[in-house]
Design an enzyme around this catalytic site. Sequence first.
Site, PDB file in Angstrom:
ATOM      1  N   TYR A 133       3.368  11.760  -1.729  1.00 45.26           N
ATOM      2  CA  TYR A 133       3.007  10.787  -2.773  1.00 45.26           C
ATOM      3  C   TYR A 133       2.121  11.472  -3.810  1.00 45.26           C
ATOM      4  O   TYR A 133       2.394  11.420  -5.016  1.00 45.26           O
ATOM      5  CB  TYR A 133       2.267   9.597  -2.137  1.00 45.26           C
ATOM      6  CG  TYR A 133       1.622   8.698  -3.152  1.00 45.26           C
ATOM      7  CD1 TYR A 133       2.400   7.897  -3.986  1.00 45.26           C
ATOM      8  CD2 TYR A 133       0.232   8.651  -3.293  1.00 45.26           C
ATOM      9  CE1 TYR A 133       1.805   7.084  -4.940  1.00 45.26           C
ATOM     10  CE2 TYR A 133      -0.362   7.837  -4.239  1.00 45.26           C
ATOM     11  CZ  TYR A 133       0.418   7.047  -5.061  1.00 45.26           C
ATOM     12  OH  TYR A 133      -0.158   6.238  -6.001  1.00 45.26           O
TER      13      TYR A 133
HETATM   14  O1  LIG Z   1      -6.217   5.828  -4.624  1.00 41.97           O
HETATM   15  C1  LIG Z   1      -5.015   6.064  -4.558  1.00 41.97           C
HETATM   16  O2  LIG Z   1      -4.458   6.776  -5.342  1.00 41.97           O
HETATM   17  C2  LIG Z   1      -4.219   5.511  -3.434  1.00 41.97           C
HETATM   18  O3  LIG Z   1      -4.905   4.366  -2.926  1.00 41.97           O
HETATM   19  C3  LIG Z   1      -4.309   3.800  -1.805  1.00 41.97           C
HETATM   20  O4  LIG Z   1      -4.270   4.723  -0.735  1.00 41.97           O
HETATM   21  P1  LIG Z   1      -5.475   4.732   0.309  1.00 41.97           P
HETATM   22  O5  LIG Z   1      -6.760   5.030  -0.343  1.00 41.97           O
HETATM   23  O6  LIG Z   1      -5.051   5.619   1.407  1.00 41.97           O
HETATM   24  O7  LIG Z   1      -5.523   3.192   0.733  1.00 41.97           O
HETATM   25  P2  LIG Z   1      -5.193   2.473   2.100  1.00 41.97           P
HETATM   26  O8  LIG Z   1      -3.893   2.857   2.619  1.00 41.97           O
HETATM   27  O9  LIG Z   1      -5.460   1.036   1.897  1.00 41.97           O
HETATM   28  O10 LIG Z   1      -6.311   3.047   3.076  1.00 41.97           O
HETATM   29  C4  LIG Z   1      -7.686   2.791   2.835  1.00 41.97           C
HETATM   30  C5  LIG Z   1      -8.518   3.464   3.873  1.00 41.97           C
HETATM   31  O11 LIG Z   1      -8.251   2.892   5.149  1.00 41.97           O
HETATM   32  C6  LIG Z   1      -7.966   3.907   6.094  1.00 41.97           C
HETATM   33  N1  LIG Z   1      -7.007   3.359   7.048  1.00 41.97           N
HETATM   34  C7  LIG Z   1      -5.736   3.089   6.663  1.00 41.97           C
HETATM   35  C8  LIG Z   1      -4.827   2.551   7.550  1.00 41.97           C
HETATM   36  C9  LIG Z   1      -5.241   2.278   8.863  1.00 41.97           C
HETATM   37  O12 LIG Z   1      -4.468   1.797   9.724  1.00 41.97           O
HETATM   38  N2  LIG Z   1      -6.530   2.554   9.210  1.00 41.97           N
HETATM   39  C10 LIG Z   1      -7.428   3.076   8.341  1.00 41.97           C
HETATM   40  O13 LIG Z   1      -8.584   3.304   8.700  1.00 41.97           O
HETATM   41  C11 LIG Z   1      -7.420   5.056   5.273  1.00 41.97           C
HETATM   42  O14 LIG Z   1      -7.638   6.280   5.926  1.00 41.97           O
HETATM   43  C12 LIG Z   1      -8.246   4.940   4.011  1.00 41.97           C
HETATM   44  O15 LIG Z   1      -9.441   5.625   4.146  1.00 41.97           O
HETATM   45  C13 LIG Z   1      -2.905   3.342  -2.155  1.00 41.97           C
HETATM   46  O16 LIG Z   1      -2.264   2.812  -0.999  1.00 41.97           O
HETATM   47  C14 LIG Z   1      -2.086   4.460  -2.709  1.00 41.97           C
HETATM   48  O17 LIG Z   1      -0.843   3.947  -3.140  1.00 41.97           O
HETATM   49  C15 LIG Z   1      -2.808   5.167  -3.833  1.00 41.97           C
HETATM   50  O18 LIG Z   1      -2.770   4.394  -4.988  1.00 41.97           O
END
Ligand SMILES: O=C(O)[C@H]1O[C@H](OP(=O)(O)OP(=O)(O)OC[C@H]2O[C@@H](n3ccc(=O)[nH]c3=O)[C@H](O)[C@@H]2O)[C@H](O)[C@@H](O)[C@H]1O
EC number: 5.1.3.6
Length: 430
Positions: free
Chosen positions: A242
């Site tokens: 991504y």
């Molecule tokens: O800023 C971005 O550019 C991206 O932002 C977002 O990605 P992320 O920041 O990864 O958000 P998100 O999945 O909500 O996980 C949030 C937190 O929960 C943790 N996390 C996640 C899943 C889980 O089961 N457990 C957990 O602890 C995980 O480790 C993380 O620390 C958008 O989805 C992406 O499309 C893109 O736009």
Amino acid sequence: MKHLDDTPSTPGKFKIDKSHSYFHRTRWQSSVAKLAFWSLVFVGFIFIFFYRSPSSLPDPSRRSLRTYSWGGPAWEKRVRSSAHVRTRRGVSVLVTGAAGFVGTHVSSALKRRGDGVLGLDNFNDYYDPSLKRARQALLERSGVFVVEGDINDAALLKKLFEVVPFTHVMHLAAQAGVRYAMENPSSYVHSNIAGFVNLLEVCKSANPQPAIVWASSSSVYGLNTKVPFSEKDRTDQPASLYAATKKAGEEIAHTYNHIYGLSLTGLRFFTVYGPWGRPDMAYFFFTRDILKGKAISVFEGANHGTVARDFTYIDDIVKGCLGALDTAEKSTGSGGKKRGAAQLRVFNLGNTSPVPVSDLVSILERLLKVKAKRNIMKLPRNGDVQFTHANISSAQRELGYKPTTDLQTGLKKFARWYLGYYNGGKKAAS
Ligand SMILES: O=C(O)[C@H]1O[C@H](OP(=O)(O)OP(=O)(O)OC[C@H]2O[C@@H](n3ccc(=O)[nH]c3=O)[C@H](O)[C@@H]2O)[C@H](O)[C@@H](O)[C@H]1O
């Protein structure tokens, strides 16, 4: 057995010798039988190839390639009316991904202030399409028509520019999600690279060329450890496909700016959340699972290290998007030819205050009045990074961007929306 040697190898050259009629009739019949047999084998093979090969099985990366119906006088009238500018200084904006989370909020904000807005969305099923339809209904009520179609459809995009000379494109259509990229890599290439190039091809040939603002991502910082992340920092170590496709988008933007004079602004969004959000994001499915009494996986780094995100509330992001549109200079080219240097920008849109994921869960517990069943897990190696933190001084200076919503306040608004939309959590989000 000379006659066997006489059998022509090429069916087209096959001739019957009448002087040996019985023998040759038998031989002809056996050849017809052979021909029929091999034809059957051939047809069977074709059948197996087309009906059983993996390419004919449902391929999620191709789900947006289905055909949509568009065109005709009534359709064009709706397009024109939706894109009609209602104020003297207003602009006409094509918003791609309009039925998405950020797309819906940006489209309604533009419409509210009198700009002309036309939406475009392929309504794919990456997450529950009924949520996208509900957002579409919301937009339609405020006068925004969302055309159903794909950014890879060049004929449709050309038609839209023929009907409306858009001054701006707000490009938000994308395959989002960091972890899903390991399940369905080609959907990222299809939307974030091929789709983006297709859109830029149409924009560069449009007359006038529009100015383009588009969604990049905080994930381009990848394995960068220098915090807070500044636009000047290195972005050549993506941790997920991504991120790699968003980084590729930034390089593609450079190319189209350089060759064709397109004005391009990339916005690196930092974990955007809020009402009408995306069900694939942690804050959203944590809420659903906590309400259901289901365990949630909360990630932690090595040696119990904190995993944190610079969560950014949707209303702040919308202000950043509008600021980017309002300060975007015109593209300089026309009819596919560059006439001078054009603007090329990239900005972080974050909140500048990272919050540990464990704190996010505690806030949700208080708001939902339900204790979460936490499964503490090691951060999987599937694209996630441990920490994000935006330096927003550049967006502050040039876009007037100033986030004002902390996570507690923003999640309160989200929880209120969630409980209303899903009937107090009884109708569970899928
Ligand atoms: O800023 C971005 O550019 C991206 O932002 C977002 O990605 P992320 O920041 O990864 O958000 P998100 O999945 O909500 O996980 C949030 C937190 O929960 C943790 N996390 C996640 C899943 C889980 O089961 N457990 C957990 O602890 C995980 O480790 C993380 O620390 C958008 O989805 C992406 O499309 C893109 O736009």
